[in-house]
Enzyme design. Structure first.
Site, PDB file in Angstrom:
ATOM      1  N   ASP A   1      13.351  -2.346  -3.596  1.00  0.00           N
ATOM      2  CA  ASP A   1      11.950  -2.662  -3.837  1.00  0.00           C
ATOM      3  C   ASP A   1      11.102  -1.391  -3.798  1.00  0.00           C
ATOM      4  OD1 ASP A   1      12.528  -5.336  -3.907  1.00  0.00           O
ATOM      5  OD2 ASP A   1      11.932  -5.715  -1.831  1.00  0.00           O
ATOM      6  N   PRO A   2       9.943  -1.390  -4.464  1.00  0.00           N
ATOM      7  CA  PRO A   2       9.039  -0.246  -4.337  1.00  0.00           C
ATOM      8  C   PRO A   2       8.680   0.081  -2.888  1.00  0.00           C
ATOM      9  CG  PRO A   2       8.365  -1.595  -6.190  1.00  0.00           C
ATOM     10  CD  PRO A   2       9.484  -2.342  -5.500  1.00  0.00           C
TER      11      PRO A   2
END
Length: 359
Positions: A63-64
């Site tokens: 995920d970012p």
């Protein structure tokens, strides 16, 4: 002028894999794009201005919000990612009691708040005992799994919540981290502690720095400084002190290293986790489920996640953002690929934690 994959190899780009450190705020696709740009930009210069394409991919989405080990495939190495990356996957993360969000992490909207002052580390330990081994886990709505032809995160963005089937996952190790010292120790998984880091060949002469400090492998606090070869200083204007920006988000080398070095606060209601797990395990869901356990009786969300191991690679094997140069990428790819070829694990296809895309 040269063309194609064979042209890239002839001009110095090897086929293989390498481990990089994914910065916070970057998607895995952002990292792939940056590496590809660096390689193709230099190849174009070496090929008389004619573009040469290089295939670049990654071996497990993060995920970012997440940081840590992201394994990159270059050229023909893209097709070998699955077979090279079977085995252990390890994370260290931070949960925050008392608040749950729709994404189960700090990027989401608050959906529930519950009392948490009664919770102790001993309570969390009792809950953790029931999550070790083979367990059933319901994946979060904000995930990349498909339902009726659509990604779950797409449905979630539309405000649609659907029933998800619990899946079998394995939690091989689960430790509650109460102190900064414990957090630092979790940076190097047990099976990697006796191995010499795969340091890239850089002009900063990192090997001599390691020899001077006697660190093998380096401690968590020393990893960014040693691997970057004092990149913060190298990327700062000596006269005016202006930092050179390294990416489209305006993050400088110094800022990147500062974010990597900064440890979390682990005072309750925050608590740390060190987790070794199978593919397809969601640490966000694990934190939420632990908070709902009868020994804790609260709720929680994840505020930080760092992958500390993927296959044979750990944090101390990663190429950091300030090092993403043509020469360093090529050298590190050759070195990491050699290690993978020597290990030669059997293929295994599983979804990684963080397989949901919300950016």
């Amino acid at each position: 002028r040269l063309e194609g994959q064979s042209a890239s190899r002839r001009l110095g780009v090897p086929d293989g894999v390498m481990a990089v450190y994914k910065p916070q705020g970057w998607s895995s696709a952002d990292v792939v794009g940056k590496i590809k740009w660096v390689l193709q930009n230099e190849l174009k210069a070496r090929n008389g201005g004619q573009k040469i394409k290089v295939k670049v991919g990654h071996g497990g989405t993060l995920d970012p919000l997440a940081t840590g080990v992201l394994v990159i495939g270059v050229g023909k190495g893209c097709r070998d990612l699955t077979s090279y990356l079977s085995g252990a996957k390890r994370y260290r993360g931070v949960g925050v009691l008392g608040v749950e969000t729709d994404t189960l992490d700090s990027t989401g909207e608050t959906t529930e708040t519950l009392p948490h002052a009664h919770v102790s580390h001993a309570d969390l330990e009792r809950a953790a005992a029931d999550f070790r081994g083979d367990i059933k886990q319901v994946p979060p709505m904000f995930s990349a799994l498909h339902k009726d032809g659509k990604r779950l995160y797409e449905l979630a963005r539309e405000g649609v919540v659907v029933e998800r089937e619990a899946r079998d996952v394995r939690i091989s190790a689960l430790h509650i981290l109460e102190t900064e010292e414990a957090w630092d120790q979790a940076a190097v998984p047990p099976e990697l502690q006796d191995r010499v880091p795969m340091l890239p060949i850089l002009p900063d002469n990192i090997a001599s720095l390691l020899a001077e400090t006697g660190l093998a492998p380096p401690t968590a606090a020393a990893i960014p400084d040693l691997l970057a070869g004092d990149a913060a200083a190298a990327h700062t204007d000596a006269e005016g002190g202006e930092e050179v920006q390294l990416d489209k988000r305006g993050v400088s080398a110094a800022q990147h290293l500062a974010m990597v070095r900064e440890g979390p606060s682990l005072e309750l209601p925050a608590f740390g986790l060190d987790v070794e797990c199978s593919g397809g395990t969601y640490i966000r869901s694990l934190i939420s489920d632990m908070a709902r356990h009868e020994a804790v009786t609260s709720c929680a969300h994840m505020s930080r996640l760092e992958r500390t191991q993927q296959g044979p690679f750990g944090l101390h094997d990663c190429l950091h953002l300030p090092q993403w140069t043509f020469e360093a990428i090529c050298a590190h790819t050759s070195q990491c690929t050699k290690v993978c070829q020597e290990a030669a694990p059997a293929p295994e296809v599983e979804e990684e934690e963080g397989g949901d895309v919300r950016a």
